[in-house]
Design an enzyme around this catalytic site. Structure first.
Site: not given
Length: 335
Positions: A46, A203, A229, A234
């Site tokens: 489980d 930005k 950074d 993504t």
């Protein structure tokens, strides 16, 4: 001060190759074998996590190597359960070595009725019996204050600086770029180390994960730009920033990122982008897609973490590793 116990390493399943590499580096530094404690970290049908330690750890100085990367919840629970098993086995001290600290982006309330998950995770770690944290490039420095135990936050910028000096023959046309205003301090630190100017890509987000507009603050004409950074998720922002820099006259765009989350379409975006190189550390175990990408390189963090663990064990300075004079010899022949 002489130490009576040996440093012992134990690892979850999040990044076994890094844990083994740390053990090898510690063996090299000490001149004696340092391996991972024999244990099993498994799941029941489980998906409950079960941990069993097969070696005696009573009175030992234990270091649990486990980044809380994807799947964040599973890896976090592994860390907590390993710590609980060690505490109940009478370990003298438990240090969590967390190369990538998950939930770090949830470090404050940005809207009404939202959690501060990073603080919750900190509380869970302390409750599990962890007595010290060793991590790298926290998303927000104030997370150290969420803990009532010592936190050593290492930085990837010294490693990046060493690599940049090896990769770029001439640094006269190199410029360091912060991809947002919030990352200026991190970018400035790297710029100082390589004696390069600094620019910013401002930005504006309409909503998380989407960037509406980007503006370059500074003159990047004729420059080889290095975007720095703490994480790449993504890669949408990163790839768009590289395009904007080239549109403003930059000759090349490179990126140095501490944590390669690289979720979803990230690898494809980077491969098809204008980025000449993306350099990541191995704080998060790279996937086969990341390893196979032609413009992605991986820098090892094992030498730095191994020396940090030994310094903690010996009761000596960890911050000494922030300096090139201290870190340079450790990476000699590697970068």
């Amino acid at each position: 001060m002489p130490t009576l116990v040996e440093p012992k390493l134990i690892a979850g399943n999040a990044n076994k190759p890094l844990a083994e590499a740390i053990g090898r580096r510690m063996s090299l530094y000490r001149g004696k074998s340092v391996g991972l404690v024999d244990a099993r970290v498994e799941r029941f049908n489980d998906s409950e996590i079960f941990v069993e330690v097969f070696e005696n750890v009573r009175g030992e100085d234990m270091f649990v190597i486990q980044p809380t990367s994807n799947p964040a919840n599973d890896n976090l629970m592994e860390l907590l359960i390993i710590a609980d098993a060690l505490r109940r086995s009478s370990a003298a001290r438990i240090t969590a070595v967390i190369p990538y600290f998950g939930y770090a982006r949830q470090d404050r309330r940005t809207k009404a009725r939202t959690p501060i998950s990073a603080k919750l995770v900190a509380n869970m770690m302390v409750t599990a019996g962890i007595e010290r944290i060793l991590t790298m490039d926290l998303h927000a420095a104030q997370i150290q204050g969420f803990f009532d135990i010592p936190v050593d936050n290492l930085y990837a910028s010294p490693i990046f600086a060493l690599d940049i000096k090896n990769q770029f023959d001439d640094l006269s046309d190199v410029m360091v770029i912060s991809p947002d205003v919030g990352g200026v301090a991190r970018a400035r630190e790297l710029a100082k180390r390589i004696n390069a100017p600094l620019a910013i890509v401002d930005k504006r987000r309409e909503k998380p994960g989407e960037v509406a507009e980007m503006t370059v603050i500074g003159d990047v004409t004729g420059k080889r730009c290095i975007i720095v950074d703490d994480m790449c998720d993504t890669a949408g922002t990163l790839c768009k920033a590289a395009e904007v820099l080239l549109d403003h006259g930059a000759t090349e765009a490179h990126a140095y990122i501490s944590h390669g989350v690289m979720s979803g379409p990230a690898v494809g975006r980077v491969t098809n982008s204008v980025l000449k190189t993306l350099v990541l550390t191995d704080s998060i175990q790279p996937t086969e897609a990341v390893k196979g990408a032609p413009n992605i390189r991986i820098l090892p963090t094992a030498p730095m973490f191994a020396q940090s663990i030994l310094n903690i064990w010996n009761g000596t300075s960890v911050s000494s590793l922030f300096e090139t004079d201290s870190l340079g010899p450790i990476y000699e022949g590697i970068l």
